[in-house]
Design an enzyme around this catalytic site. Structure first.
Site, PDB file in Angstrom:
ATOM      1  N   HIS A 118      -6.726  -0.590  -5.869  1.00 53.70           N
ATOM      2  CA  HIS A 118      -6.561   0.716  -6.505  1.00 53.70           C
ATOM      3  C   HIS A 118      -5.904   0.606  -7.878  1.00 53.70           C
ATOM      4  O   HIS A 118      -6.153   1.439  -8.749  1.00 53.70           O
ATOM      5  CB  HIS A 118      -5.726   1.644  -5.613  1.00 53.70           C
ATOM      6  CG  HIS A 118      -6.493   2.285  -4.513  1.00 53.70           C
ATOM      7  ND1 HIS A 118      -6.940   3.581  -4.558  1.00 53.70           N
ATOM      8  CD2 HIS A 118      -6.912   1.797  -3.323  1.00 53.70           C
ATOM      9  CE1 HIS A 118      -7.592   3.875  -3.440  1.00 53.70           C
ATOM     10  NE2 HIS A 118      -7.588   2.793  -2.674  1.00 53.70           N
ATOM     11  N   ASP A 149       0.809  -1.227   0.000  1.00 54.90           N
ATOM     12  CA  ASP A 149       0.000   0.000   0.000  1.00 54.90           C
ATOM     13  C   ASP A 149       0.841   1.276   0.000  1.00 54.90           C
ATOM     14  O   ASP A 149       0.701   2.129   0.873  1.00 54.90           O
ATOM     15  CB  ASP A 149      -0.946  -0.017   1.202  1.00 54.90           C
ATOM     16  CG  ASP A 149      -1.943  -1.164   1.127  1.00 54.90           C
ATOM     17  OD1 ASP A 149      -3.028  -0.956   0.569  1.00 54.90           O
ATOM     18  OD2 ASP A 149      -1.622  -2.270   1.615  1.00 54.90           O
TER      19      ASP A 149
END
Length: 402
Positions: free
Chosen positions: A151, A46
């Site tokens: 994402h 992340d």
């Protein structure tokens, strides 16, 4: 044999426990980088490069910290980097974001250094038919293996992701992509270094409800090498982690640890931003879970206000050691709960309320500035020098309860 003996907090404990279990002890941290039987893995998840990139103050935060992660991998002499998804914040990163990320990967991952391990799995599992360091057109010094997150997942007419672009440039090895969601087959990347055999099972993000159903319907299969007990088995995934049921109703928008196979030794959990980098024993006691968390705060939450880390994992035969490494370039997020009902102030005295809140915010900013200075000193002591600069001012947040 239970999994408790596989994770060692210190070399002395590793030696004692491994001797009792008949395994090999992990070497001391200083020796692990040069030990011919020890894999040293830099684990991050992340990174969210490109987050808030149009902000004139915080626009480069994620990129700066990603550079710090690469610096740590190089300084600690990691054999390779394992990334747990959401390298990019946007599914279609801007040209500037993609250019700067590729520039960093070239600067830190390419070089004339030797690769001291072998990939012994079927090369056809890589889209280019080979692991990137075997490409004769580039000199890869630190290989990077990555999965996609929610994402930066594949999409569009070509069904490609940003990771595919990095892969075709021989900068990363993109693993864990599932082509058939009705029959999800997870194949391991098999690595060998000396007497240590390592199997990495990657699973890129799939919508949580769908993956939950697939596990329940037994539509998720793990292909294992012969004699899987002779391999150290690591799984890396990017999904919501089960945190309990609300009102007794089972939560299906997540993955339960019990769904994962018992032959695993270590699970690296991406997507969750809270930093829980120290290994935690699974609920059934069959493997350990490491959750590095994000390297940039993307929401105002208490979990995001913790000091961010990456994990340096040393694996030697049947044992591993996880060493948290703090990220000093992350902008501090300082938070405080303010209850006006307990302050003794009158609801009608708006000036007093405003003054009290102003004082609280100024106090948070001062606390954050002090933390910024500490992080700059720690970064300088480590020898970090980042092109994008680091250690910006704090982000302060006061959560009000009237």
């Amino acid at each position: 044999v239970g999994c408790a003996w596989r994770c060692m907090a210190a070399a002395a404990a590793a030696a004692e426990t491994a001797a009792a279990a008949g395994g090999a002890a992990a070497p001391a941290e200083d020796d692990a980088a040069t030990d011919e039987d020890t894999f040293r893995i830099l684990v991050a998840t992340d990174s969210h490069v490109g987050y808030n990139e149009k902000d004139k103050v915080r626009g480069k935060d994620a990129l700066t910290t990603f550079e710090e992660v690469l610096q740590i991998a190089k300084a600690k002499k990691a054999d390779f980097i394992l990334h747990g998804g959401d390298l990019f914040h946007d599914n279609k990163p801007s040209r500037s974001c993609l250019y700067r990320t590729m520039d960093l990967l070239r600067r830190y991952l390419l070089g004339s250094g030797d690769i001291n391990f072998q990939v012994v799995s079927d090369p056809s599992m890589f889209n280019r038919g080979m692991v990137n360091y075997e490409d004769t057109n580039v000199n890869v010094e630190i290989p990077m293996f990555m999965i996609h997150g929610n994402h930066d997942d594949p999409g569009g007419e070509s069904n490609l992701s940003a990771a595919n672009l990095l892969e075709v440039a021989s900068l990363v090895n993109y693993i864990g992509r599932s082509e058939d969601l009705e029959d999800i087959v997870i194949k391991p990347v098999l690595l060998r270094k000396g007497r240590t055999q390592l199997a990495i099972y990657g699973l890129g993000n799939i919508r949580d409800e769908r993956l939950n159903r697939a596990f329940q319907a037994r539509k998720v299969r793990f292909e294992t090498p012969a004699n899987p007990d002779q391999w150290f088995n690591v799984m890396i995934l990017h999904q919501n982690r089960h945190k309990g049921n609300k009102g007794g109703v089972p939560n299906k928008a997540c993955i339960h640890e019990q769904m994962l196979p018992s032959f695993l030794d270590l699970v690296v959990w991406g997507h969750e931003h809270d930093c829980e980098v120290s290994p935690q024993e699974s609920l059934r006691g069959e493997f350990y879970v490491v959750q590095p968390g994000s390297s940039v705060a993307t929401s105002l939450s208490v979990g995001e206000s913790q000091l961010k880390h990456v994990a340096l994992i040393d694996v030697r035969q049947g044992v591993f050691r996880c060493t948290p490494v703090p990220l000093w370039t992350v902008r501090p997020l300082v938070m405080k709960d303010v209850s006006l009902s307990e302050s003794g102030l009158l609801r009608t005295d708006t000036q007093a309320i405003w003054s009290a809140l102003t004082g609280d915010v100024e106090g948070l900013i001062a606390e954050g500035e002090k933390e910024c200075q500490r992080r700059r000193r720690e970064l300088a002591a480590r020898g970090g020098a980042l092109g994008g600069g680091g250690g910006g001012g704090p982000a302060a947040a006061a959560l009000l309860d009237a």
